[in-house]
Design a protein around this motif. Sequence first.
Motif, PDB file in Angstrom:
ATOM      1  N   VAL A   1      -0.179  -1.517   8.263  1.00 38.45           N
ATOM      2  CA  VAL A   1       0.512  -2.102   7.118  1.00 38.45           C
ATOM      3  C   VAL A   1       1.985  -2.206   7.498  1.00 38.45           C
ATOM      4  CG1 VAL A   1      -1.159  -1.156   5.488  1.00 38.45           C
ATOM      5  CG2 VAL A   1       0.931   0.116   5.989  1.00 38.45           C
ATOM      6  N   ILE A   2       2.682  -3.140   6.879  1.00 37.97           N
ATOM      7  CA  ILE A   2       4.070  -3.399   7.281  1.00 37.97           C
ATOM      8  C   ILE A   2       4.921  -2.146   7.197  1.00 37.97           C
ATOM      9  CG2 ILE A   2       6.170  -4.660   6.678  1.00 37.97           C
ATOM     10  CD1 ILE A   2       4.417  -7.021   5.881  1.00 37.97           C
ATOM     11  N   ASP A   3       4.705  -1.344   6.156  1.00 43.25           N
ATOM     12  CA  ASP A   3       5.525  -0.150   5.966  1.00 43.25           C
ATOM     13  C   ASP A   3       5.350   0.868   7.085  1.00 43.25           C
ATOM     14  OD1 ASP A   3       7.410   1.217   4.231  1.00 43.25           O
ATOM     15  OD2 ASP A   3       5.799   2.669   3.854  1.00 43.25           O
ATOM     16  N   GLU A   4       4.265   0.736   7.870  1.00 42.85           N
ATOM     17  CA  GLU A   4       4.005   1.679   8.962  1.00 42.85           C
ATOM     18  C   GLU A   4       4.366   1.121  10.336  1.00 42.85           C
ATOM     19  OE1 GLU A   4      -0.092   2.670   8.450  1.00 42.85           O
ATOM     20  OE2 GLU A   4       0.276   3.969   6.719  1.00 42.85           O
ATOM     21  N   PHE A   5       5.013  -0.044  10.376  1.00 49.13           N
ATOM     22  CA  PHE A   5       5.478  -0.567  11.662  1.00 49.13           C
ATOM     23  C   PHE A   5       6.381   0.477  12.328  1.00 49.13           C
ATOM     24  CE2 PHE A   5       5.195  -5.490  11.016  1.00 49.13           C
ATOM     25  CZ  PHE A   5       3.840  -5.371  10.824  1.00 49.13           C
ATOM     26  N   PRO A   6       6.287   0.641  13.646  1.00 51.85           N
ATOM     27  CA  PRO A   6       7.080   1.672  14.320  1.00 51.85           C
ATOM     28  C   PRO A   6       8.580   1.368  14.277  1.00 51.85           C
ATOM     29  CG  PRO A   6       5.949   0.270  15.904  1.00 51.85           C
ATOM     30  CD  PRO A   6       5.406  -0.092  14.558  1.00 51.85           C
TER      31      PRO A   6
ATOM     32  N   PRO B   1     -22.087  -1.623  -2.734  1.00 45.58           N
ATOM     33  CA  PRO B   1     -22.476  -2.806  -1.967  1.00 45.58           C
ATOM     34  C   PRO B   1     -21.907  -4.083  -2.578  1.00 45.58           C
ATOM     35  CG  PRO B   1     -24.359  -1.379  -2.344  1.00 45.58           C
ATOM     36  CD  PRO B   1     -23.257  -0.870  -3.216  1.00 45.58           C
ATOM     37  N   GLY B   2     -21.435  -4.953  -1.715  1.00 47.05           N
ATOM     38  CA  GLY B   2     -20.890  -6.224  -2.174  1.00 47.05           C
ATOM     39  C   GLY B   2     -19.440  -6.172  -2.573  1.00 47.05           C
ATOM     40  N   VAL B   3     -18.846  -4.966  -2.600  1.00 48.56           N
ATOM     41  CA  VAL B   3     -17.443  -4.805  -2.989  1.00 48.56           C
ATOM     42  C   VAL B   3     -16.634  -4.363  -1.774  1.00 48.56           C
ATOM     43  CG1 VAL B   3     -15.816  -3.510  -4.433  1.00 48.56           C
ATOM     44  CG2 VAL B   3     -17.987  -4.295  -5.378  1.00 48.56           C
ATOM     45  N   VAL B   4     -15.475  -4.979  -1.586  1.00 50.41           N
ATOM     46  CA  VAL B   4     -14.607  -4.695  -0.453  1.00 50.41           C
ATOM     47  C   VAL B   4     -13.412  -3.868  -0.925  1.00 50.41           C
ATOM     48  CG1 VAL B   4     -13.270  -5.680   1.434  1.00 50.41           C
ATOM     49  CG2 VAL B   4     -15.207  -6.955   0.472  1.00 50.41           C
ATOM     50  N   PRO B   5     -13.378  -2.576  -0.656  1.00 46.40           N
ATOM     51  CA  PRO B   5     -12.158  -1.813  -0.912  1.00 46.40           C
ATOM     52  C   PRO B   5     -11.214  -1.982   0.281  1.00 46.40           C
ATOM     53  CG  PRO B   5     -13.904  -0.343  -0.206  1.00 46.40           C
ATOM     54  CD  PRO B   5     -14.475  -1.732  -0.163  1.00 46.40           C
ATOM     55  N   PHE B   6      -9.945  -2.229   0.007  1.00 44.93           N
ATOM     56  CA  PHE B   6      -9.011  -2.431   1.117  1.00 44.93           C
ATOM     57  C   PHE B   6      -7.604  -2.028   0.724  1.00 44.93           C
ATOM     58  CE2 PHE B   6      -8.915  -6.475  -1.167  1.00 44.93           C
ATOM     59  CZ  PHE B   6      -7.580  -6.852  -1.145  1.00 44.93           C
ATOM     60  N   ARG B   7      -6.804  -1.845   1.739  1.00 42.58           N
ATOM     61  CA  ARG B   7      -5.377  -1.581   1.551  1.00 42.58           C
ATOM     62  C   ARG B   7      -4.613  -2.826   1.950  1.00 42.58           C
ATOM     63  NH1 ARG B   7      -1.757   3.039   4.680  1.00 42.58           N
ATOM     64  NH2 ARG B   7       0.025   3.032   3.254  1.00 42.58           N
ATOM     65  N   CYS B   8      -3.857  -3.382   1.026  1.00 49.16           N
ATOM     66  CA  CYS B   8      -3.070  -4.566   1.350  1.00 49.16           C
ATOM     67  C   CYS B   8      -2.078  -4.216   2.449  1.00 49.16           C
ATOM     68  CB  CYS B   8      -2.331  -5.069   0.106  1.00 49.16           C
ATOM     69  SG  CYS B   8      -1.213  -6.461   0.441  1.00 49.16           S
ATOM     70  N   ASN B   9      -2.130  -4.925   3.563  1.00 46.64           N
ATOM     71  CA  ASN B   9      -1.246  -4.596   4.686  1.00 46.64           C
ATOM     72  C   ASN B   9       0.167  -5.129   4.498  1.00 46.64           C
ATOM     73  OD1 ASN B   9      -1.794  -7.295   5.098  1.00 46.64           O
ATOM     74  ND2 ASN B   9      -2.754  -7.025   7.100  1.00 46.64           N
ATOM     75  N   VAL B  10       0.430  -5.783   3.363  1.00 46.82           N
ATOM     76  CA  VAL B  10       1.777  -6.252   3.064  1.00 46.82           C
ATOM     77  C   VAL B  10       2.514  -5.227   2.208  1.00 46.82           C
ATOM     78  CG1 VAL B  10       3.141  -8.072   1.941  1.00 46.82           C
ATOM     79  CG2 VAL B  10       1.114  -8.664   3.291  1.00 46.82           C
ATOM     80  N   CYS B  11       1.940  -4.872   1.046  1.00 52.95           N
ATOM     81  CA  CYS B  11       2.632  -3.980   0.112  1.00 52.95           C
ATOM     82  C   CYS B  11       2.045  -2.587   0.044  1.00 52.95           C
ATOM     83  CB  CYS B  11       2.654  -4.604  -1.283  1.00 52.95           C
ATOM     84  SG  CYS B  11       1.041  -4.616  -2.109  1.00 52.95           S
TER      85      CYS B  11
END
Length: 329
Positions: free
Chosen positions: A133-138, A79-89
């Motif tokens: 994420v950028i690396d997954e752009f079609p 709780p209170g912590v945000v796990p995330f994947r940077c959508n840039v790198c």
Amino acid sequence: MHRQSSKIAEWQGGDTSTKAEKAGQTNRALRRVLTDSIGEGAIHELIRKLPRSISYRVKKWMRPGVIRIDSLRDHVDQPGVVPFRCNVCSALCAAVISDLSRETGHCPVCNTQMRGRSLVHLLSMRLFGKSLVIDEFPEHARELVGIGMSDVGQYAEFLQRKLRYTNTFYHKNPRLDIQNPGPEHIGAYDFVISSDVMEHVPPPISSAFKNLRAILKTGGVLVLTVPFTMNDETHEHFPDLYEYQIVKRNGSYILTNRTVNGQVQEHGNLMFHGGPGSTLEMRVFSESGLFRELGRAGFGDITVHRESWCDAGIYWKDPWSVPMTAVAI
């Protein structure tokens, strides 16, 4: 409850005695000591005078803590912590929710702050209908032509790998003056990213918005950020600006202006975003003023994006100065 909303509810409570929280606590304590000792303004002035390689490290050291992690799953129930994947790198990160804001929450790998990640998120939503994420752009993304207006290097470099994207500048090549775009720009772009630029453009700002529409193809996407208030009207600092220069006098910067009617004006207490020069704040937008400008310029589907997106570490606490998107009609 929507998956994103459910995650946000989980973030907002509970114990936060984790590695991410400890990093944030340490940095906040250091910032408080420095701020109490010499003041916030003095800190920024000192950092500005340091060599770039050193100032970068000092600013990174003083930021709220975001850490790199090995697995999102290991942090999802904290709780209170945000796990995330940077959508840039594409790095996996974790941050304390209270440490996320428009200009903070920098990815520890690529250094993109929350504002930058929100731009990528909204560009992806508008172009591809989902947040990637950028690396997954079609693959077909390489056919889309667009520009940034003085975008920061972090996400600009990644976008260039997946899109026909060019980062433009006012003061150097590749150059774009949004008040006077060359004919090669007209109707040329599928998307334009303008992040915290339009508040610095000299008046009249209406012509700049019309030129934003002009350089986009019909159906093209504008992803826009500017600082804005919830007031009724945009406030122009220098509505009569015509022939002007910024001079330093007695240690302070002064704007001297000759109006179209020949009247001489002087303005003090100038506000710069990032140092004197083209970063002079010309206005403070209002949300309603932005809607009017965009509508008059030929944009539709104008949207203010206050929704958070936990998967990319995006959490908007306040209703002002959030990103906007619009479509050229």
